[in-house]
Design a protein around this motif. Structure first.
Motif, PDB file in Angstrom:
ATOM      1  N   PHE A 294       0.854  -1.885  -0.008  1.00 38.77           N
ATOM      2  CA  PHE A 294       0.023  -0.139   0.068  1.00 38.77           C
ATOM      3  C   PHE A 294       0.599   1.694   0.092  1.00 38.77           C
ATOM      4  CE2 PHE A 294      -2.326   3.158   2.596  1.00 38.77           C
ATOM      5  CZ  PHE A 294      -3.160   3.852   1.140  1.00 38.77           C
ATOM      6  N   ARG A 295       0.517   2.056  -0.634  1.00 39.19           N
ATOM      7  CA  ARG A 295       1.379   3.570  -0.477  1.00 39.19           C
ATOM      8  C   ARG A 295       0.774   4.765  -0.145  1.00 39.19           C
ATOM      9  NH1 ARG A 295       4.199   1.013  -0.261  1.00 39.19           N
ATOM     10  NH2 ARG A 295       5.752   0.096  -1.371  1.00 39.19           N
ATOM     11  N   TYR A 296       1.084   5.560   0.791  1.00 37.62           N
ATOM     12  CA  TYR A 296       0.389   6.619   0.977  1.00 37.62           C
ATOM     13  C   TYR A 296       0.378   7.433  -0.111  1.00 37.62           C
ATOM     14  CZ  TYR A 296      -0.431   4.109   5.597  1.00 37.62           C
ATOM     15  OH  TYR A 296      -0.646   3.456   6.610  1.00 37.62           O
ATOM     16  N   HIS A 297      -0.726   8.351   0.537  1.00 40.64           N
ATOM     17  CA  HIS A 297      -0.709   9.321  -0.913  1.00 40.64           C
ATOM     18  C   HIS A 297      -0.748  10.848  -0.171  1.00 40.64           C
ATOM     19  CE1 HIS A 297      -2.154  11.788  -4.639  1.00 40.64           C
ATOM     20  NE2 HIS A 297      -2.330  12.891  -3.705  1.00 40.64           N
ATOM     21  N   TYR A 298      -0.537  11.062   1.399  1.00 44.95           N
ATOM     22  CA  TYR A 298      -0.464  11.883   2.162  1.00 44.95           C
ATOM     23  C   TYR A 298       0.093  11.699   3.159  1.00 44.95           C
ATOM     24  CZ  TYR A 298      -3.772  14.862  -0.337  1.00 44.95           C
ATOM     25  OH  TYR A 298      -4.234  15.310  -1.108  1.00 44.95           O
ATOM     26  N   SER A 299       1.352  12.219   4.168  1.00 46.85           N
ATOM     27  CA  SER A 299       2.197  12.288   4.930  1.00 46.85           C
ATOM     28  C   SER A 299       0.967  12.581   6.581  1.00 46.85           C
ATOM     29  CB  SER A 299       3.502  12.766   4.995  1.00 46.85           C
ATOM     30  OG  SER A 299       2.957  14.273   4.983  1.00 46.85           O
ATOM     31  N   THR A 300       1.823  12.812   7.250  1.00 47.55           N
ATOM     32  CA  THR A 300       0.669  13.223   8.165  1.00 47.55           C
ATOM     33  C   THR A 300       1.019  14.599   8.354  1.00 47.55           C
ATOM     34  OG1 THR A 300       1.135  11.546  10.330  1.00 47.55           O
ATOM     35  CG2 THR A 300       1.564  14.195  10.820  1.00 47.55           C
ATOM     36  N   ALA A 301       2.576  15.665   7.982  1.00 48.58           N
ATOM     37  CA  ALA A 301       2.398  16.745   7.593  1.00 48.58           C
ATOM     38  C   ALA A 301       1.199  16.810   6.286  1.00 48.58           C
ATOM     39  CB  ALA A 301       3.268  17.053   7.776  1.00 48.58           C
ATOM     40  N   GLY A 302       1.761  16.407   5.606  1.00 46.31           N
ATOM     41  CA  GLY A 302       0.946  16.529   4.361  1.00 46.31           C
ATOM     42  C   GLY A 302      -0.819  17.063   4.363  1.00 46.31           C
ATOM     43  N   THR A 303      -1.309  15.811   5.324  1.00 51.04           N
ATOM     44  CA  THR A 303      -2.792  15.057   5.878  1.00 51.04           C
ATOM     45  C   THR A 303      -3.593  16.722   6.294  1.00 51.04           C
ATOM     46  OG1 THR A 303      -2.335  13.085   5.989  1.00 51.04           O
ATOM     47  CG2 THR A 303      -4.632  13.940   7.029  1.00 51.04           C
ATOM     48  N   VAL A 304      -2.473  17.357   7.175  1.00 53.31           N
ATOM     49  CA  VAL A 304      -2.306  18.664   8.209  1.00 53.31           C
ATOM     50  C   VAL A 304      -2.935  19.693   6.760  1.00 53.31           C
ATOM     51  CG1 VAL A 304      -2.172  20.051   9.945  1.00 53.31           C
ATOM     52  CG2 VAL A 304      -2.181  18.200  10.550  1.00 53.31           C
ATOM     53  N   ASP A 305      -1.590  19.549   5.903  1.00 48.71           N
ATOM     54  CA  ASP A 305      -1.663  20.711   5.067  1.00 48.71           C
ATOM     55  C   ASP A 305      -2.905  21.001   4.433  1.00 48.71           C
ATOM     56  OD1 ASP A 305       0.087  23.147   4.245  1.00 48.71           O
ATOM     57  OD2 ASP A 305      -0.335  21.394   2.586  1.00 48.71           O
ATOM     58  N   ALA A 306      -2.903  19.286   3.536  1.00 43.02           N
ATOM     59  CA  ALA A 306      -4.533  20.380   2.757  1.00 43.02           C
ATOM     60  C   ALA A 306      -5.446  19.652   3.617  1.00 43.02           C
ATOM     61  CB  ALA A 306      -4.993  17.644   2.977  1.00 43.02           C
ATOM     62  N   PHE A 307      -5.488  19.823   4.773  1.00 39.76           N
ATOM     63  CA  PHE A 307      -6.966  20.465   5.091  1.00 39.76           C
ATOM     64  C   PHE A 307      -6.280  21.289   5.349  1.00 39.76           C
ATOM     65  CE2 PHE A 307      -8.744  21.128   9.683  1.00 39.76           C
ATOM     66  CZ  PHE A 307      -9.991  20.623  10.254  1.00 39.76           C
ATOM     67  N   ALA A 308      -5.778  22.416   5.608  1.00 41.58           N
ATOM     68  CA  ALA A 308      -5.651  23.705   6.009  1.00 41.58           C
ATOM     69  C   ALA A 308      -5.853  24.026   4.740  1.00 41.58           C
ATOM     70  CB  ALA A 308      -4.278  24.531   5.989  1.00 41.58           C
ATOM     71  N   ARG A 309      -5.265  23.376   3.305  1.00 39.76           N
ATOM     72  CA  ARG A 309      -5.693  24.317   2.130  1.00 39.76           C
ATOM     73  C   ARG A 309      -7.530  24.487   2.427  1.00 39.76           C
ATOM     74  NH1 ARG A 309      -2.079  21.567  -2.109  1.00 39.76           N
ATOM     75  NH2 ARG A 309      -1.619  19.812  -0.167  1.00 39.76           N
ATOM     76  N   SER A 310      -7.888  23.414   2.563  1.00 39.41           N
ATOM     77  CA  SER A 310      -9.330  23.073   2.247  1.00 39.41           C
ATOM     78  C   SER A 310     -10.445  23.926   3.385  1.00 39.41           C
ATOM     79  CB  SER A 310      -9.878  21.014   2.548  1.00 39.41           C
ATOM     80  OG  SER A 310     -10.544  20.958   3.770  1.00 39.41           O
ATOM     81  N   LEU A 311     -10.180  23.959   4.313  1.00 38.78           N
ATOM     82  CA  LEU A 311     -10.420  25.513   5.084  1.00 38.78           C
ATOM     83  C   LEU A 311     -10.646  26.420   4.243  1.00 38.78           C
ATOM     84  CD1 LEU A 311      -9.357  24.158   8.530  1.00 38.78           C
ATOM     85  CD2 LEU A 311     -10.995  24.411   7.984  1.00 38.78           C
ATOM     86  N   ARG A 312      -9.329  26.309   3.926  1.00 40.76           N
ATOM     87  CA  ARG A 312      -9.228  28.308   3.475  1.00 40.76           C
ATOM     88  C   ARG A 312      -9.797  28.732   1.995  1.00 40.76           C
ATOM     89  NH1 ARG A 312      -3.149  27.683   2.719  1.00 40.76           N
ATOM     90  NH2 ARG A 312      -2.558  27.186   4.024  1.00 40.76           N
ATOM     91  N   LEU A 313     -10.122  27.427   1.646  1.00 39.50           N
ATOM     92  CA  LEU A 313     -10.905  27.573  -0.074  1.00 39.50           C
ATOM     93  C   LEU A 313     -12.235  27.538   0.635  1.00 39.50           C
ATOM     94  CD1 LEU A 313     -11.994  26.380  -2.679  1.00 39.50           C
ATOM     95  CD2 LEU A 313     -12.607  24.979  -2.259  1.00 39.50           C
ATOM     96  N   GLU A 314     -12.790  26.772   1.510  1.00 39.91           N
ATOM     97  CA  GLU A 314     -13.971  26.368   2.033  1.00 39.91           C
ATOM     98  C   GLU A 314     -14.668  28.453   3.069  1.00 39.91           C
ATOM     99  OE1 GLU A 314     -15.030  23.249   4.286  1.00 39.91           O
ATOM    100  OE2 GLU A 314     -15.629  24.388   5.727  1.00 39.91           O
ATOM    101  N   GLY A 315     -13.591  28.411   3.277  1.00 41.57           N
ATOM    102  CA  GLY A 315     -13.284  30.321   4.463  1.00 41.57           C
ATOM    103  C   GLY A 315     -13.579  30.859   3.080  1.00 41.57           C
TER     104      GLY A 315
END
Lengths: 345, 316
Positions: A294-315
């Motif tokens: 199995f290959r992960y698409h996101y690391s832990t930091a990458g997950t948090v960053d992707a979440f931050a970006r989706s929050l910004r879009l939502e904002g």
């Protein structure tokens, strides 16, 4: 492959069914839940059933299901009162596996979506839990107890049915564009909570990696228990910094009481298992599942960053959550009416 | 695996022209746009490129909670203490491998042990290699102390943490097998090594396939000697021991933070390699205990040897 998904009305059940529909080797998907699916599904058959799965035996026999994806384990204790949680996690799992394990059952694979919550969070913990390790102290919250009890049923089932591939996936805290978890709720607030003097190491999994791992386990044969987590472990302070949140401290003693007004004001519900995570943190060793391919698409930091970006879009553009309402008659019409021309190619 | 590689359909950067902005749209385009504004239930695939790890990170805390930045600050603060107060001197530094994992094993003493920071500081400044110090996991439960301790390279002494650091990350790990029995001993027992626990450190080194590097420290036992211990206060505070130190008698309450300026001498002994296969489930108990005793004896002999040549506690 003929698949049965439990918890079709939950976030994970719906998303998983949507992914599985796109796989050519999946002949048929039937989904169970008390609630209706949250996402539009093309060919998944939804059966409204009680959480005790009393009709499951009949469904398994009638549809000749060979794979069961058990996504209906509640890991967020703020969703439901304790009794209902016990009913779904423990009694539900027990009945499900009993039906799957009857003589002559066509089931050959069971995949359980569990949580790393089962490891607890304690100051005696190792920094990275391996699959073979057990928790440091006895479970103290209802959700943790129910997960351990469910895990015991799964283990028994695997022993009693050696011809069935049983895969148990333990996910760490999930963040993503759509999913709601205690941590996503906390990070959506203008200030994020922390416990004074503690800066725990945490791990996150991206929601696409969660469905990715479940689909992977469905297509491959990977018996056993596996930890699922993005690579790395980062401190809570850094998680908040990536998302761009200031932190507000809860006192290190009587933390539960201090968090109570937040819950009563319906700002944020921090159940004990989340508070102990904010105190001691938790990380798991994710190498075993990676070794299966199995290959992960996101690391832990990458997950948090992707979440931050989706929050910004939502904002910027407001919430863009897809709105969908399941209409039984419409869905039945499209799936079964002779008037609908299928196979247009 | 679920996401097939998608064609590059990211919006092209718009070129700025001097043409008027307002014009009547082409009807076909207007239709296309109105369609695009209808909310779709299916979310489009992510188009943005994922940044790499180093662009995301806002700090340098590693998976074990250690921060090189914080270590650097701590080294700068501690350096005068190391250089002018304890005047630490090393011999045999060449025995510490410059590459690959090794388990450093040292004697331990002092109410608030000064040996751990001195050894970590010395190796990090001389060899430019990080050192992780294994310690009682009780630290983790104390607010602030636990966090700072972890940022400065402290790791809870769990066998799997040590194995990971030594085997997977090939780091230097410092351990005091005497544990709180070493730090809790009184002045009259100075330089007499306590038992080395249950020799768990030997098993860790064997399992990780790394050598043990014994280290003997003198001077530390006079820096904050314990005169007597209060069992009742220890029970009351939940501490492993509640010491009354000579420093407290000399400086009052400040004595809990002030060390006597004893001269530190640190001797690194030749590394001990084990002739066993790594990653075994278990190792013969007798062999483990035997190795542990040999290392303990080596450190004890080195201590006596160093004390024989020491003329003064304060000047070495």
């Amino acid at each position: 492959m003929r698949i049965l998904v439990t918890g079709l009305g939950t976030f994970w059940g719906s998303h998983l069914a949507q992914h599985l529909e796109q796989l050519p080797e999946v002949e048929m998907i039937v989904g169970l839940d008390t609630q209706e699916p949250r996402l539009p599904l093309e060919r998944t058959e939804f059966v409204k059933a009680d959480s005790n799965y009393s009709i499951l035996d009949r469904i398994v026999r009638a549809t000749q299901v060979d794979t069961i994806l058990h996504t209906h384990l509640i890991v967020d204790s703020t969703e439901l009162p304790g009794r209902a949680l016990h009913e779904i996690n423990v009694i539900g799992t027990m009945n499900l596996l009993a039906a799957a394990g009857t003589a002559g059952s066509p089931v050959r694979k069971v995949i359980v979506k569990s949580s790393a919550l089962a490891y607890g969070a304690n100051y005696k913990d190792p920094y990275f839990f391996r699959e073979s390790m057990s928790r440091s102290g006895p479970p103290r919250t209802r959700v943790e107890r129910s997960l351990l009890e469910a895990a015991a049923f799964v283990r028994d089932f695997a022993i009693d049915n050696p011809h069935v591939t049983v895969t148990k996936l333990r996910f760490t805290n999930v963040l993503g564009d759509d999913v709601t978890t205690p941590f996503s709720k906390a990070l959506r607030l203008p200030v994020a909570p922390e416990i004074l003097g503690f800066d725990p190491r945490l791990q996150f999994t991206h929601e696409t990696d969660v469905t990715g791992a479940m689909v992977f386990a469905t297509r491959q044969n990977v018996p056993g228990a596996f930890n699922i987590a993005g690579d790395g472990a980062i401190p809570w302070s850094e998680v908040c910094a990536i998302v761009g949140r200031r932190r507000i401290a809860l006192p290190p003693i009587l933390t539960q009481w201090a968090a109570e007004p937040l819950r009563m004001a319906r700002i944020l519900d921090l159940p004990p298992e989340v508070l102990s995570l904010l105190r001691y943190g938790r990380a798991v060793d994710n190498s075993l599942f990676k070794r299966t391919g199995f290959r992960y698409h996101y690391s832990t930091a990458g997950t948090v960053d992707a979440f931050a970006r989706s929050l910004r879009l939502e904002g910027a553009v407001g919430t863009n959550a897809p709105s969908y309402r399941y209409e039984r008659d419409v869905e039945t019409f499209f799936r079964h009416s002779p008037a609908v021309v299928r196979d247009q190619s | 695996m679920i996401d097939p590689p998608e064609p590059d359909d990211r919006p092209k950067p718009r070129t700025v022209t001097s043409e008027p902005v307002v014009d009547f749209p082409d009807p076909a385009e207007a239709v296309a746009r109105s369609v695009a504004l209808v909310p779709t239930t299916q979310r489009p695939e992510r188009l943005d490129l994922e940044p790499n790890e180093s662009e995301i990170r806002r700090g340098d805390v590693d998976p074990y909670g250690r921060s090189e930045h914080m270590r650097e600050i701590a080294r700068r603060i501690y350096d005068p203490m190391y250089r002018y107060w304890f005047r630490a001197e090393w011999e045999g530094l060449e025995h510490i491998p410059t590459d690959g994992g090794a388990l450093l094993v040292a004697n331990h003493a002092g109410a608030i042990p000064a040996d751990a920071p001195a050894i970590m500081h010395g190796i990090e400044t001389e060899l430019h290699r990080p050192v992780y110090g294994l310690a009682e996991n009780l630290f983790r439960a104390i607010p602030f102390v636990g966090t700072i301790w972890s940022r400065l390279g402290g790791v809870p002494a769990h066998p799997d943490n040590a194995y990971r650091l030594l085997k997977d990350d090939r780091q230097l790990v410092l351990v005091f097998p005497e544990g709180t029995k070493g730090t809790g001993k009184t002045y009259q027992d100075r330089y007499k090594l306590h038992r080395f626990g249950r020799a768990g450190f030997i098993e860790i080194a064997m399992r990780s396939g790394v050598p043990v590097v014994p280290i003997a420290v003198i001077g530390n036992e006079e820096a904050m000697p314990i005169l007597f211990k209060s069992r009742r206060l220890a029970a009351l505070t939940g501490l492993p021991y509640f010491p009354v130190t000579a420093n407290m008698l000399a400086f009052g309450p400040l004595g809990a933070a002030i060390y006597f300026p004893s001269k530190f001498r640190i001797r690194v002994l030749p590394p001990v390699h084990f002739d066993v296969r790594p990653d075994q489930e278990r190792y013969p108990r007798a062999q483990v205990m035997d190795q542990s005793d040999r290392i303990r004896d080596a450190i004890q002999d080195a201590l006596y040897d160093m004390l024989r040549t020491r003329r003064s506690v304060w000047f070495g």
